[in-house]
Design an enzyme around this catalytic site. Sequence first.
Site: not given
Length: 608
Positions: A2, A27, A74, A100-101, A481, A485, A488, A504, A603
Amino acid sequence: MCGIVGYVGKSNATEIILGGLEQLEYRGYDSAGIALYTEDGIKIAKEKGRLKNLNDELEVSPLNGLMGIGHTRWATHGAPSKTNAHPHTTEEKTIAVVHNGIIENYRKLQEMLVKEGYTFVTETDTEVVPYLVDWCYEGDLLAAVYKAISYLEGAYALGIMHKNHPNELVAVRKESPLIVGIAEDGYLIASDIPAVLEHTQKVYYVDNHEVVYLTPDDVKFFDGAKAPVQKDVKVIDWDAQTASKGGYDYFMLKEIHEQPVAIGETLKRRLDENGRIHLDDFKLTKEQLENISKVYIVACGTAYYAGIVGKYIIEKLAKIPVITDIASEFRYSDPFIDENTLMIVVSQSGETADTLAAMKEAQSKGARVLAITNVVGSSLARGADDIFYTWAGPEIAVASTKAYTSQIVGFYTIALYFADLKGIVTPERYNELIEKILPLGDKVAEILENKGQIEEIAKKLVNAHSAFYLGRGLDYTIAEEGALKLKEVAYVHTEAFAAGELKHGTIALIEDDVPVIAISTQEELIGKLVSNIKEVKARGAYVVAIAKKGCEEMHHVADEVIEIPVEEDFLMPILAVVPTQLIAYYTSITKGIDVDKPRNLAKSVTVE
Ligand code: M6R
Protein backbone atom coordinates in the site's frame (compact mmCIF):
# COMPACT_ATOMS: atom_id res chain seq x y z
CA MET A 1 2.43 -2.77 0.79
CA CYS A 2 0.00 0.00 0.00
CA GLY A 3 1.08 3.52 -0.69
CA ILE A 4 -0.26 6.66 0.94
CA VAL A 5 0.04 10.27 -0.16
CA GLY A 6 -1.36 13.44 1.37
CA TYR A 7 -1.13 17.14 0.62
CA VAL A 8 -2.05 20.37 2.33
CA GLY A 9 -1.14 23.68 0.73
CA LYS A 10 -2.10 26.23 -1.87
CA SER A 11 -2.14 24.09 -5.03
CA ASN A 12 -4.56 21.60 -6.55
CA ALA A 13 -4.41 18.68 -4.12
CA THR A 14 -6.05 16.22 -6.54
CA GLU A 15 -3.29 16.54 -9.14
CA ILE A 16 -0.52 16.31 -6.58
CA ILE A 17 -2.03 13.27 -4.88
CA LEU A 18 -2.78 11.38 -8.11
CA GLY A 19 0.74 12.11 -9.37
CA GLY A 20 2.18 10.79 -6.11
CA LEU A 21 0.01 7.67 -6.20
CA GLU A 22 1.24 6.92 -9.71
CA GLN A 23 4.78 6.78 -8.32
CA LEU A 24 3.64 4.51 -5.49
CA GLU A 25 1.62 2.04 -7.55
CA TYR A 26 4.52 -0.41 -7.24
CA ARG A 27 3.49 -0.82 -3.59
CA GLY A 28 0.09 -2.25 -4.49
CA TYR A 29 -2.34 -1.75 -7.30
CA ASP A 30 -5.59 -3.60 -6.70
CA SER A 31 -7.61 -0.46 -5.97
CA ALA A 32 -7.06 3.23 -5.38
CA GLY A 33 -8.88 6.10 -3.76
CA ILE A 34 -8.70 9.74 -2.77
CA ALA A 35 -10.39 11.97 -0.18
CA LEU A 36 -10.53 15.68 -0.90
CA TYR A 37 -11.43 18.51 1.41
CA THR A 38 -13.84 20.47 -0.83
CA GLU A 39 -16.18 23.41 -0.38
CA ASP A 40 -18.90 20.84 0.31
CA GLY A 41 -16.95 18.92 2.93
CA ILE A 42 -14.96 15.71 2.53
CA LYS A 43 -15.58 13.98 -0.81
CA ILE A 44 -14.36 10.52 -1.72
CA ALA A 45 -13.58 8.78 -5.01
CA LYS A 46 -12.48 5.13 -5.12
CA GLU A 47 -12.16 2.52 -7.83
CA LYS A 48 -11.21 -1.13 -7.97
CA GLY A 49 -8.18 -2.00 -10.11
CA ARG A 50 -5.35 0.18 -11.33
CA LEU A 51 -5.02 3.88 -10.59
CA LYS A 52 -6.05 4.57 -14.18
CA ASN A 53 -9.62 3.63 -13.24
CA LEU A 54 -9.64 6.26 -10.51
CA ASN A 55 -8.13 8.83 -12.88
CA ASP A 56 -10.86 8.08 -15.43
CA GLU A 57 -13.55 8.45 -12.79
CA LEU A 58 -12.13 11.80 -11.67
CA GLU A 59 -12.11 13.05 -15.27
CA VAL A 60 -15.84 12.43 -15.38
CA SER A 61 -16.58 13.72 -11.86
CA PRO A 62 -13.73 16.03 -10.82
CA LEU A 63 -12.96 16.78 -7.18
CA ASN A 64 -11.07 19.92 -6.23
CA GLY A 65 -9.55 21.12 -3.02
CA LEU A 66 -6.38 22.30 -1.34
CA MET A 67 -6.04 19.34 1.02
CA GLY A 68 -6.48 15.62 0.53
CA ILE A 69 -5.21 12.09 1.07
CA GLY A 70 -4.86 9.20 -1.36
CA HIS A 71 -4.11 5.49 -1.31
CA THR A 72 -3.08 2.68 -3.61
CA ARG A 73 -3.88 -0.72 -2.11
CA TRP A 74 -2.40 -4.19 -1.82
CA ALA A 75 -5.19 -6.13 -0.15
CA THR A 76 -4.57 -7.82 3.20
CA HIS A 77 -7.96 -7.67 4.94
CA GLY A 78 -10.81 -8.07 2.51
CA ALA A 79 -10.77 -8.66 -1.23
CA PRO A 80 -9.84 -5.93 -3.70
CA SER A 81 -13.10 -4.00 -4.16
CA LYS A 82 -14.43 -0.49 -4.27
CA THR A 83 -15.85 -0.84 -0.76
CA ASN A 84 -12.59 -2.08 0.74
CA ALA A 85 -10.53 0.56 -1.08
CA HIS A 86 -9.18 3.45 1.01
CA PRO A 87 -9.76 6.17 2.15
CA HIS A 88 -12.04 4.89 4.88
CA THR A 89 -14.41 7.27 6.57
CA THR A 90 -16.99 7.58 9.28
CA GLU A 91 -20.56 7.13 8.11
CA GLU A 92 -21.11 10.90 7.86
CA LYS A 93 -17.70 11.41 6.20
CA THR A 94 -16.54 13.63 9.02
CA ILE A 95 -13.17 11.84 9.14
CA ALA A 96 -11.17 10.24 6.33
CA VAL A 97 -8.16 7.96 6.77
CA VAL A 98 -5.56 6.29 4.55
CA HIS A 99 -3.44 3.53 6.04
CA ASN A 100 -0.43 1.42 5.13
CA GLY A 101 0.17 -1.50 7.50
CA ILE A 102 -2.00 -3.80 9.59
CA ILE A 103 -4.09 -3.02 12.67
CA GLU A 104 -3.64 -6.31 14.49
CA ASN A 105 -6.30 -5.76 17.18
CA TYR A 106 -8.94 -4.44 14.80
CA ARG A 107 -11.51 -7.12 15.68
CA LYS A 108 -11.42 -6.22 19.36
CA LEU A 109 -11.68 -2.52 18.53
CA GLN A 110 -14.51 -3.16 16.11
CA GLU A 111 -16.48 -5.02 18.79
CA MET A 112 -15.96 -2.15 21.19
CA LEU A 113 -16.96 0.49 18.60
CA VAL A 114 -20.06 -1.46 17.50
CA LYS A 115 -21.19 -1.39 21.13
CA GLU A 116 -20.71 2.39 20.98
CA GLY A 117 -23.17 2.52 18.07
CA TYR A 118 -20.88 2.61 15.03
CA THR A 119 -21.66 0.57 11.91
CA PHE A 120 -18.94 -1.06 9.80
CA VAL A 121 -19.35 -1.61 6.08
CA THR A 122 -15.96 -2.91 4.89
CA GLU A 123 -13.90 -6.03 5.56
CA THR A 124 -10.79 -4.00 6.29
CA ASP A 125 -8.81 -3.56 9.47
CA THR A 126 -8.40 0.15 8.66
CA GLU A 127 -12.06 1.05 9.06
CA VAL A 128 -11.70 1.06 12.84
CA VAL A 129 -9.37 4.06 12.64
CA PRO A 130 -11.81 6.79 11.52
CA TYR A 131 -14.38 5.56 14.05
CA LEU A 132 -11.79 5.40 16.80
CA VAL A 133 -10.65 8.97 16.05
CA ASP A 134 -14.30 10.04 16.02
CA TRP A 135 -14.90 8.34 19.37
CA CYS A 136 -11.85 10.14 20.81
CA TYR A 137 -12.63 13.53 19.26
CA GLU A 138 -13.51 16.45 21.52
CA GLY A 139 -12.73 19.36 19.16
CA ASP A 140 -8.95 18.94 18.83
CA LEU A 141 -7.88 16.68 15.94
CA LEU A 142 -4.30 16.18 17.08
CA ALA A 143 -5.44 15.23 20.58
CA ALA A 144 -8.01 12.81 19.15
CA VAL A 145 -5.38 11.12 16.98
CA TYR A 146 -3.04 10.73 19.96
CA LYS A 147 -5.79 9.17 22.00
CA ALA A 148 -6.88 6.90 19.12
CA ILE A 149 -3.40 5.52 18.41
CA SER A 150 -2.99 4.60 22.05
CA TYR A 151 -5.55 1.85 21.31
CA LEU A 152 -3.92 0.60 18.10
CA GLU A 153 -1.70 -2.48 17.91
CA GLY A 154 0.20 -3.36 14.76
CA ALA A 155 1.93 -1.34 12.08
CA TYR A 156 0.67 1.82 10.52
CA ALA A 157 1.43 4.90 8.53
CA LEU A 158 -1.74 6.97 8.63
CA GLY A 159 -2.98 10.12 6.95
CA ILE A 160 -6.02 11.62 8.68
CA MET A 161 -8.27 14.61 8.01
CA HIS A 162 -11.41 15.92 9.67
CA LYS A 163 -14.34 17.91 8.30
CA ASN A 164 -14.04 20.51 11.10
CA HIS A 165 -10.34 21.15 10.35
CA PRO A 166 -10.05 22.44 6.77
CA ASN A 167 -6.30 23.16 6.89
CA GLU A 168 -5.00 20.41 9.14
CA LEU A 169 -3.59 17.10 8.06
CA VAL A 170 -2.34 14.68 10.70
CA ALA A 171 -0.03 11.77 9.97
CA VAL A 172 1.33 9.03 12.19
CA ARG A 173 4.04 6.44 11.80
CA LYS A 174 4.55 3.14 13.59
CA GLU A 175 6.71 0.61 11.70
CA SER A 176 5.33 1.44 8.22
CA PRO A 177 7.43 4.00 6.28
CA LEU A 178 6.48 7.66 6.08
CA ILE A 179 8.16 10.83 4.84
CA VAL A 180 7.18 14.48 4.63
CA GLY A 181 8.01 16.46 1.48
CA ILE A 182 8.54 20.21 1.65
CA ALA A 183 7.01 21.74 -1.49
CA GLU A 184 7.07 25.44 -2.51
CA ASP A 185 3.43 25.92 -1.66
CA GLY A 186 2.63 23.30 0.92
CA TYR A 187 3.55 19.95 2.45
CA LEU A 188 3.17 16.35 1.36
CA ILE A 189 3.16 13.09 3.24
CA ALA A 190 4.05 9.86 1.42
CA SER A 191 5.11 6.25 1.88
CA ASP A 192 8.17 6.73 -0.31
CA ILE A 193 10.33 9.38 -1.91
CA PRO A 194 9.27 9.03 -5.59
CA ALA A 195 5.80 10.27 -4.65
CA VAL A 196 7.10 13.74 -3.79
CA LEU A 197 9.97 14.17 -6.28
CA GLU A 198 7.85 16.01 -8.81
CA HIS A 199 7.47 18.77 -6.22
CA THR A 200 10.53 18.65 -4.02
CA GLN A 201 13.80 16.91 -3.21
CA LYS A 202 13.66 18.17 0.39
CA VAL A 203 12.17 15.73 2.86
CA TYR A 204 11.89 14.80 6.50
CA TYR A 205 11.99 11.13 7.51
CA VAL A 206 9.28 10.43 10.07
CA ASP A 207 10.48 8.15 12.87
CA ASN A 208 8.59 5.41 14.65
CA HIS A 209 5.86 6.62 17.02
CA GLU A 210 6.05 10.17 15.68
CA VAL A 211 2.95 12.22 14.91
CA VAL A 212 3.06 14.93 12.24
CA TYR A 213 0.81 17.97 12.20
CA LEU A 214 0.72 19.72 8.82
CA THR A 215 -0.88 22.97 7.72
CA PRO A 216 -0.32 24.88 4.44
CA ASP A 217 2.49 26.94 6.02
CA ASP A 218 4.01 24.72 8.66
CA VAL A 219 4.86 21.21 9.73
CA LYS A 220 5.38 20.08 13.31
CA PHE A 221 6.65 16.74 14.62
CA PHE A 222 5.87 15.23 18.01
CA ASP A 223 7.13 12.08 19.66
CA GLY A 224 5.04 9.36 21.30
CA ALA A 225 4.91 11.41 24.52
CA LYS A 226 3.60 14.47 22.62
CA ALA A 227 6.90 16.35 23.00
CA PRO A 228 7.96 18.46 19.97
CA VAL A 229 10.76 16.93 17.88
CA GLN A 230 13.28 18.97 15.87
CA LYS A 231 14.21 17.24 12.63
CA ASP A 232 16.82 17.83 9.93
CA VAL A 233 15.77 18.32 6.34
CA LYS A 234 17.34 15.69 4.03
CA VAL A 235 18.03 16.49 0.40
CA ILE A 236 17.44 13.56 -1.97
CA ASP A 237 20.21 13.24 -4.56
CA TRP A 238 18.04 11.80 -7.34
CA ASP A 239 15.20 13.51 -9.13
CA ALA A 240 11.91 12.68 -10.85
CA GLN A 241 13.74 11.91 -14.11
CA THR A 242 15.88 9.21 -12.42
CA ALA A 243 12.69 7.63 -11.17
CA SER A 244 11.02 7.60 -14.59
CA LYS A 245 11.19 5.01 -17.41
CA GLY A 246 13.67 7.04 -19.44
CA GLY A 247 12.63 5.70 -22.86
CA TYR A 248 12.29 2.02 -21.90
CA ASP A 249 8.95 0.25 -22.23
CA TYR A 250 9.13 -1.00 -18.67
CA PHE A 251 10.99 -0.18 -15.49
CA MET A 252 12.23 -3.78 -15.28
CA LEU A 253 14.07 -3.48 -18.61
CA LYS A 254 15.39 -0.06 -17.68
CA GLU A 255 16.68 -1.36 -14.37
CA ILE A 256 18.29 -4.41 -16.01
CA HIS A 257 20.10 -1.96 -18.30
CA GLU A 258 21.19 0.20 -15.39
CA GLN A 259 23.24 -2.66 -13.98
CA PRO A 260 26.49 -1.90 -15.84
CA VAL A 261 26.64 1.46 -14.06
CA ALA A 262 25.11 0.38 -10.75
CA ILE A 263 27.56 -2.51 -10.33
CA GLY A 264 30.61 -0.29 -10.82
CA GLU A 265 29.23 2.49 -8.61
CA THR A 266 28.61 0.18 -5.66
CA LEU A 267 32.34 -0.48 -5.32
CA LYS A 268 33.80 2.67 -6.89
CA ARG A 269 32.16 4.96 -4.34
CA ARG A 270 33.97 3.01 -1.60
CA LEU A 271 37.49 3.36 -2.95
CA ASP A 272 39.77 6.05 -1.55
CA GLU A 273 42.51 7.78 -3.55
CA ASN A 274 44.83 4.81 -2.92
CA GLY A 275 42.30 2.32 -4.25
CA ARG A 276 41.57 1.00 -0.74
CA ILE A 277 38.06 0.12 0.43
CA HIS A 278 36.70 2.69 2.83
CA LEU A 279 33.28 2.08 4.37
CA ASP A 280 31.75 5.33 5.67
CA ASP A 281 28.78 3.95 7.51
CA PHE A 282 30.73 1.15 9.23
CA LYS A 283 31.63 1.57 12.87
CA LEU A 284 32.76 -2.05 13.29
CA THR A 285 36.39 -2.03 14.45
CA LYS A 286 39.16 -4.57 13.78
CA GLU A 287 38.88 -5.78 17.42
CA GLN A 288 35.11 -6.22 17.13
CA LEU A 289 35.52 -8.09 13.86
CA GLU A 290 38.06 -10.43 15.43
CA ASN A 291 35.49 -11.35 18.07
CA ILE A 292 32.85 -12.26 15.48
CA SER A 293 32.54 -16.04 15.51
CA LYS A 294 29.74 -16.36 12.96
CA VAL A 295 27.61 -14.38 10.57
CA TYR A 296 23.88 -14.76 9.98
CA ILE A 297 22.58 -13.48 6.66
CA VAL A 298 18.83 -12.93 6.82
CA ALA A 299 16.54 -11.55 4.10
CA CYS A 300 13.50 -12.29 1.92
CA GLY A 301 12.99 -13.21 -1.72
CA THR A 302 15.64 -11.99 -4.11
CA ALA A 303 17.55 -10.30 -1.30
CA TYR A 304 17.75 -13.72 0.39
CA TYR A 305 19.13 -15.23 -2.81
CA ALA A 306 21.76 -12.49 -2.86
CA GLY A 307 22.44 -13.56 0.72
CA ILE A 308 23.19 -17.16 -0.24
CA VAL A 309 25.75 -15.89 -2.74
CA GLY A 310 27.03 -13.69 0.09
CA LYS A 311 27.59 -16.79 2.25
CA TYR A 312 29.98 -18.23 -0.36
CA ILE A 313 31.78 -14.92 -0.67
CA ILE A 314 32.23 -14.23 3.05
CA GLU A 315 33.27 -17.78 3.89
CA LYS A 316 35.80 -17.85 1.07
CA LEU A 317 37.31 -14.40 1.55
CA ALA A 318 36.79 -13.49 5.20
CA LYS A 319 36.88 -17.05 6.54
CA ILE A 320 33.93 -16.59 8.91
CA PRO A 321 31.22 -19.29 9.05
CA VAL A 322 27.92 -18.04 7.69
CA ILE A 323 24.37 -19.26 8.32
CA THR A 324 21.66 -18.02 5.96
CA ASP A 325 17.99 -17.85 6.83
CA ILE A 326 14.75 -16.58 5.38
CA ALA A 327 13.64 -13.62 7.51
CA SER A 328 10.08 -14.88 7.95
CA GLU A 329 11.42 -18.16 9.42
CA PHE A 330 14.33 -16.79 11.38
CA ARG A 331 12.48 -16.15 14.62
CA TYR A 332 11.07 -19.67 14.77
CA SER A 333 14.39 -21.48 14.55
CA ASP A 334 15.80 -20.49 17.95
CA PRO A 335 18.89 -19.05 16.24
CA PHE A 336 22.36 -19.26 17.80
CA ILE A 337 22.71 -15.54 18.28
CA ASP A 338 24.95 -13.87 20.85
CA GLU A 339 27.17 -10.80 21.16
CA ASN A 340 29.79 -12.51 18.98
CA THR A 341 27.35 -12.79 16.08
CA LEU A 342 27.21 -10.39 13.19
CA MET A 343 23.86 -10.36 11.47
CA ILE A 344 23.74 -9.07 7.91
CA VAL A 345 20.25 -8.09 6.79
CA VAL A 346 19.76 -7.52 3.08
CA SER A 347 16.86 -5.52 1.67
CA GLN A 348 16.42 -3.33 -1.37
CA SER A 349 13.63 -1.31 0.23
CA GLY A 350 14.89 -1.45 3.79
CA GLU A 351 11.23 -1.70 4.81
CA THR A 352 10.47 -5.43 4.57
CA ALA A 353 8.57 -6.26 7.75
CA ASP A 354 10.03 -9.77 8.28
CA THR A 355 13.57 -8.52 7.80
CA LEU A 356 13.01 -5.66 10.23
CA ALA A 357 11.57 -8.06 12.79
CA ALA A 358 14.56 -10.39 12.39
CA MET A 359 16.93 -7.48 12.92
CA LYS A 360 15.20 -6.50 16.14
CA GLU A 361 15.23 -10.08 17.38
CA ALA A 362 18.97 -10.38 16.74
CA GLN A 363 19.70 -7.05 18.40
CA SER A 364 17.71 -8.05 21.45
CA LYS A 365 20.05 -11.04 21.79
CA GLY A 366 23.12 -8.84 21.59
CA ALA A 367 24.10 -9.30 17.95
CA ARG A 368 25.55 -6.49 15.89
CA VAL A 369 23.55 -5.81 12.73
CA LEU A 370 24.89 -4.69 9.39
CA ALA A 371 22.27 -3.64 6.82
CA ILE A 372 22.83 -3.90 3.08
CA THR A 373 20.12 -1.72 1.62
CA ASN A 374 19.37 0.53 -1.33
CA VAL A 375 17.20 3.09 0.39
CA VAL A 376 18.89 5.82 2.35
CA GLY A 377 17.13 6.53 5.61
CA SER A 378 14.97 3.41 5.40
CA SER A 379 13.83 1.72 8.61
CA LEU A 380 16.50 -0.96 8.27
CA ALA A 381 19.23 1.63 7.72
CA ARG A 382 18.11 3.56 10.76
CA GLY A 383 17.92 0.53 12.99
CA ALA A 384 21.19 -1.15 12.02
CA ASP A 385 24.58 -0.68 13.67
CA ASP A 386 26.47 -0.55 10.37
CA ILE A 387 25.12 0.24 6.89
CA PHE A 388 26.22 -0.62 3.39
CA TYR A 389 24.18 1.37 0.86
CA THR A 390 24.09 -0.29 -2.55
CA TRP A 391 23.64 3.06 -4.37
CA ALA A 392 21.81 1.34 -7.24
CA GLY A 393 19.33 4.22 -7.66
CA PRO A 394 15.56 3.83 -7.31
CA GLU A 395 14.26 0.37 -8.18
CA ILE A 396 10.60 0.67 -9.18
CA ALA A 397 9.73 -2.61 -10.97
CA VAL A 398 8.36 -5.19 -8.56
CA ALA A 399 11.00 -7.67 -9.74
CA SER A 400 14.33 -6.89 -8.19
CA THR A 401 17.24 -6.88 -10.67
CA LYS A 402 19.83 -4.16 -10.25
CA ALA A 403 19.39 -4.22 -6.48
CA TYR A 404 20.35 -7.93 -6.52
CA THR A 405 23.57 -7.47 -8.50
CA SER A 406 24.50 -4.45 -6.38
CA GLN A 407 23.89 -6.48 -3.21
CA ILE A 408 26.31 -9.10 -4.48
CA VAL A 409 28.93 -6.44 -5.23
CA GLY A 410 28.24 -5.29 -1.68
CA PHE A 411 29.12 -8.75 -0.37
CA TYR A 412 32.39 -8.83 -2.33
CA THR A 413 33.27 -5.37 -1.00
CA ILE A 414 32.41 -6.17 2.61
CA ALA A 415 34.15 -9.58 2.54
CA LEU A 416 37.28 -8.07 1.05
CA TYR A 417 37.23 -5.31 3.65
CA PHE A 418 36.87 -7.90 6.44
CA ALA A 419 39.63 -10.09 4.97
CA ASP A 420 41.92 -7.07 4.86
CA LEU A 421 41.08 -6.01 8.43
CA LYS A 422 41.84 -9.57 9.56
CA GLY A 423 45.06 -9.58 7.54
CA ILE A 424 44.15 -12.75 5.67
CA VAL A 425 44.21 -11.50 2.09
CA THR A 426 47.43 -10.73 0.24
CA PRO A 427 47.80 -7.22 -1.23
CA GLU A 428 48.02 -8.82 -4.69
CA ARG A 429 44.71 -10.67 -4.35
CA TYR A 430 43.05 -7.60 -2.77
CA ASN A 431 44.02 -5.42 -5.73
CA GLU A 432 43.28 -8.16 -8.25
CA LEU A 433 39.70 -8.56 -7.03
CA ILE A 434 39.04 -4.82 -7.06
CA GLU A 435 40.47 -4.56 -10.57
CA LYS A 436 38.25 -7.40 -11.73
CA ILE A 437 35.04 -6.21 -10.05
CA LEU A 438 35.23 -2.60 -11.29
CA PRO A 439 34.86 -3.46 -15.02
CA LEU A 440 32.29 -6.24 -14.44
CA GLY A 441 29.63 -3.73 -15.55
CA ASP A 442 31.18 -3.71 -19.05
CA LYS A 443 30.79 -7.47 -19.21
CA VAL A 444 27.14 -7.14 -18.15
CA ALA A 445 26.71 -4.63 -20.99
CA GLU A 446 28.07 -7.27 -23.42
CA ILE A 447 25.37 -9.71 -22.25
CA LEU A 448 22.70 -7.06 -22.78
CA GLU A 449 23.85 -6.58 -26.37
CA ASN A 450 22.96 -10.22 -26.95
CA LYS A 451 19.39 -9.90 -25.68
CA GLY A 452 17.91 -10.73 -29.11
CA GLN A 453 18.92 -14.39 -28.66
CA ILE A 454 17.29 -14.45 -25.23
CA GLU A 455 14.10 -12.91 -26.60
CA GLU A 456 13.92 -15.80 -29.09
CA ILE A 457 14.51 -18.40 -26.38
CA ALA A 458 11.77 -16.81 -24.26
CA LYS A 459 9.27 -17.52 -27.06
CA LYS A 460 9.77 -21.22 -26.35
CA LEU A 461 8.94 -20.70 -22.68
CA VAL A 462 5.63 -18.88 -23.05
CA ASN A 463 3.56 -22.05 -23.25
CA ALA A 464 5.48 -23.98 -20.62
CA HIS A 465 3.47 -25.11 -17.60
CA SER A 466 6.61 -25.70 -15.64
CA ALA A 467 10.34 -25.16 -16.05
CA PHE A 468 13.53 -26.00 -14.16
CA TYR A 469 16.72 -24.19 -13.37
CA LEU A 470 19.77 -26.36 -12.58
CA GLY A 471 23.17 -25.53 -11.22
CA ARG A 472 25.92 -26.66 -8.87
CA GLY A 473 27.77 -24.61 -6.27
CA LEU A 474 27.55 -20.87 -6.95
CA ASP A 475 25.52 -21.65 -10.07
CA TYR A 476 22.84 -23.22 -7.90
CA THR A 477 22.40 -19.93 -6.03
CA ILE A 478 21.79 -18.19 -9.36
CA ALA A 479 19.36 -20.95 -10.36
CA GLU A 480 17.30 -20.08 -7.28
CA GLU A 481 17.11 -16.42 -8.25
CA GLY A 482 16.42 -17.22 -11.92
CA ALA A 483 13.50 -19.48 -10.94
CA LEU A 484 11.95 -16.82 -8.70
CA LYS A 485 12.10 -14.26 -11.51
CA LEU A 486 10.41 -16.56 -14.03
CA LYS A 487 7.66 -17.39 -11.51
CA GLU A 488 6.93 -13.87 -10.37
CA VAL A 489 6.86 -11.97 -13.67
CA ALA A 490 6.00 -14.68 -16.24
CA TYR A 491 3.76 -16.95 -14.11
CA VAL A 492 5.66 -20.07 -15.19
CA HIS A 493 5.91 -22.58 -12.38
CA THR A 494 9.67 -22.96 -12.05
CA GLU A 495 11.80 -25.02 -9.68
CA ALA A 496 15.48 -24.50 -8.99
CA PHE A 497 17.47 -27.63 -8.32
CA ALA A 498 20.97 -28.44 -7.24
CA ALA A 499 21.73 -30.46 -10.35
CA GLY A 500 22.93 -33.49 -8.39
CA GLU A 501 19.71 -33.64 -6.40
CA LEU A 502 17.41 -33.98 -9.40
CA LYS A 503 17.66 -37.74 -9.66
CA HIS A 504 16.48 -38.10 -6.05
CA GLY A 505 12.89 -37.46 -7.07
CA THR A 506 12.27 -34.38 -9.18
CA ILE A 507 13.48 -35.95 -12.42
CA ALA A 508 10.10 -37.72 -12.47
CA LEU A 509 8.66 -34.39 -13.65
CA ILE A 510 10.84 -34.19 -16.75
CA GLU A 511 9.03 -35.10 -19.95
CA ASP A 512 9.04 -34.01 -23.58
CA ASP A 513 9.78 -30.31 -24.14
CA VAL A 514 9.96 -29.32 -20.47
CA PRO A 515 12.37 -26.35 -20.43
CA VAL A 516 15.49 -26.88 -18.32
CA ILE A 517 17.88 -23.97 -17.98
CA ALA A 518 21.29 -25.14 -16.82
CA ILE A 519 23.74 -22.62 -15.40
CA SER A 520 27.31 -23.67 -15.94
CA THR A 521 29.98 -21.15 -15.00
CA GLN A 522 32.04 -23.09 -12.46
CA GLU A 523 34.90 -24.77 -14.34
CA GLU A 524 35.46 -27.72 -12.04
CA LEU A 525 31.74 -28.61 -11.97
CA ILE A 526 31.14 -28.64 -15.74
CA GLY A 527 31.75 -32.38 -16.13
CA LYS A 528 29.21 -33.28 -13.47
CA LEU A 529 26.65 -30.82 -14.83
CA VAL A 530 27.07 -32.30 -18.33
CA SER A 531 26.00 -35.68 -16.92
CA ASN A 532 22.92 -34.11 -15.30
CA ILE A 533 21.99 -32.38 -18.54
CA LYS A 534 22.28 -35.71 -20.40
CA GLU A 535 19.93 -37.25 -17.84
CA VAL A 536 17.19 -34.68 -18.55
CA LYS A 537 17.85 -34.66 -22.30
CA ALA A 538 17.33 -38.41 -22.34
CA ARG A 539 13.85 -37.77 -20.94
CA GLY A 540 12.91 -35.20 -23.57
CA ALA A 541 13.79 -31.87 -21.91
CA TYR A 542 14.54 -28.75 -23.97
CA VAL A 543 17.83 -27.55 -22.50
CA VAL A 544 19.18 -24.01 -22.51
CA ALA A 545 22.65 -23.57 -21.03
CA ILE A 546 24.05 -20.34 -19.64
CA ALA A 547 27.80 -20.81 -19.96
CA LYS A 548 31.10 -19.01 -20.38
CA LYS A 549 32.02 -18.04 -23.92
CA GLY A 550 33.73 -20.94 -25.69
CA CYS A 551 32.46 -23.67 -23.34
CA GLU A 552 32.46 -26.55 -25.87
CA GLU A 553 30.98 -29.08 -23.46
CA MET A 554 27.73 -27.11 -23.24
CA HIS A 555 27.46 -26.73 -27.01
CA HIS A 556 27.60 -30.53 -27.24
CA VAL A 557 24.77 -31.27 -24.81
CA ALA A 558 22.38 -28.27 -24.78
CA ASP A 559 19.80 -27.25 -27.38
CA GLU A 560 20.75 -23.60 -26.96
CA VAL A 561 23.71 -21.94 -25.29
CA ILE A 562 23.60 -18.37 -24.00
CA GLU A 563 27.26 -17.40 -23.91
CA ILE A 564 28.40 -14.90 -21.32
CA PRO A 565 31.82 -13.24 -20.91
CA VAL A 566 34.60 -15.14 -19.16
CA GLU A 567 35.64 -14.13 -15.66
CA GLU A 568 37.09 -16.08 -12.74
CA ASP A 569 34.50 -18.49 -11.34
CA PHE A 570 34.22 -16.68 -8.02
CA LEU A 571 32.87 -13.54 -9.74
CA MET A 572 30.59 -15.26 -12.25
CA PRO A 573 27.28 -14.87 -10.29
CA ILE A 574 27.05 -11.21 -11.32
CA LEU A 575 27.23 -12.19 -15.00
CA ALA A 576 25.27 -15.45 -14.88
CA VAL A 577 22.17 -13.86 -13.37
CA VAL A 578 21.66 -11.33 -16.16
CA PRO A 579 20.37 -13.82 -18.81
CA THR A 580 17.95 -15.20 -16.19
CA GLN A 581 16.52 -11.69 -15.71
CA LEU A 582 16.12 -11.26 -19.47
CA ILE A 583 14.53 -14.70 -19.86
CA ALA A 584 11.91 -13.76 -17.26
CA TYR A 585 11.37 -10.31 -18.77
CA TYR A 586 10.88 -11.48 -22.35
CA THR A 587 8.70 -14.44 -21.35
CA SER A 588 6.51 -12.06 -19.39
CA ILE A 589 6.05 -9.40 -22.05
CA THR A 590 5.55 -12.03 -24.77
CA LYS A 591 2.66 -13.33 -22.66
CA GLY A 592 1.26 -9.80 -22.47
CA ILE A 593 1.80 -9.45 -18.73
CA ASP A 594 2.44 -6.05 -17.13
CA VAL A 595 5.95 -7.06 -16.13
CA ASP A 596 6.42 -4.14 -13.73
CA LYS A 597 3.31 -5.01 -11.78
CA PRO A 598 2.78 -8.76 -11.82
CA ARG A 599 -0.40 -10.07 -10.24
CA ASN A 600 -0.73 -10.46 -6.47
CA LEU A 601 2.58 -8.77 -5.73
CA ALA A 602 3.83 -5.52 -4.30
CA LYS A 603 7.30 -4.03 -4.31
CA SER A 604 7.59 -3.30 -0.66
CA VAL A 605 6.32 -6.03 1.66
CA THR A 606 5.62 -4.20 4.88
CA VAL A 607 3.43 -6.88 6.45
CA GLU A 608 4.69 -10.08 8.13
O1 M6R B 1 12.89 -4.83 -0.35
P1 M6R B 1 13.42 -6.21 -0.10
O2 M6R B 1 14.71 -6.46 -0.84
O3 M6R B 1 13.55 -6.53 1.35
O4 M6R B 1 12.34 -7.19 -0.71
C1 M6R B 1 12.47 -8.57 -0.52
C2 M6R B 1 11.56 -9.32 -1.44
O5 M6R B 1 10.23 -8.99 -1.21
C3 M6R B 1 11.89 -9.04 -2.91
O6 M6R B 1 13.21 -9.33 -3.20
C4 M6R B 1 10.97 -9.88 -3.81
O7 M6R B 1 11.27 -11.22 -3.70
C5 M6R B 1 11.10 -9.39 -5.25
N1 M6R B 1 9.81 -9.24 -5.81
C6 M6R B 1 11.89 -10.30 -6.10
O8 M6R B 1 12.03 -9.85 -7.40
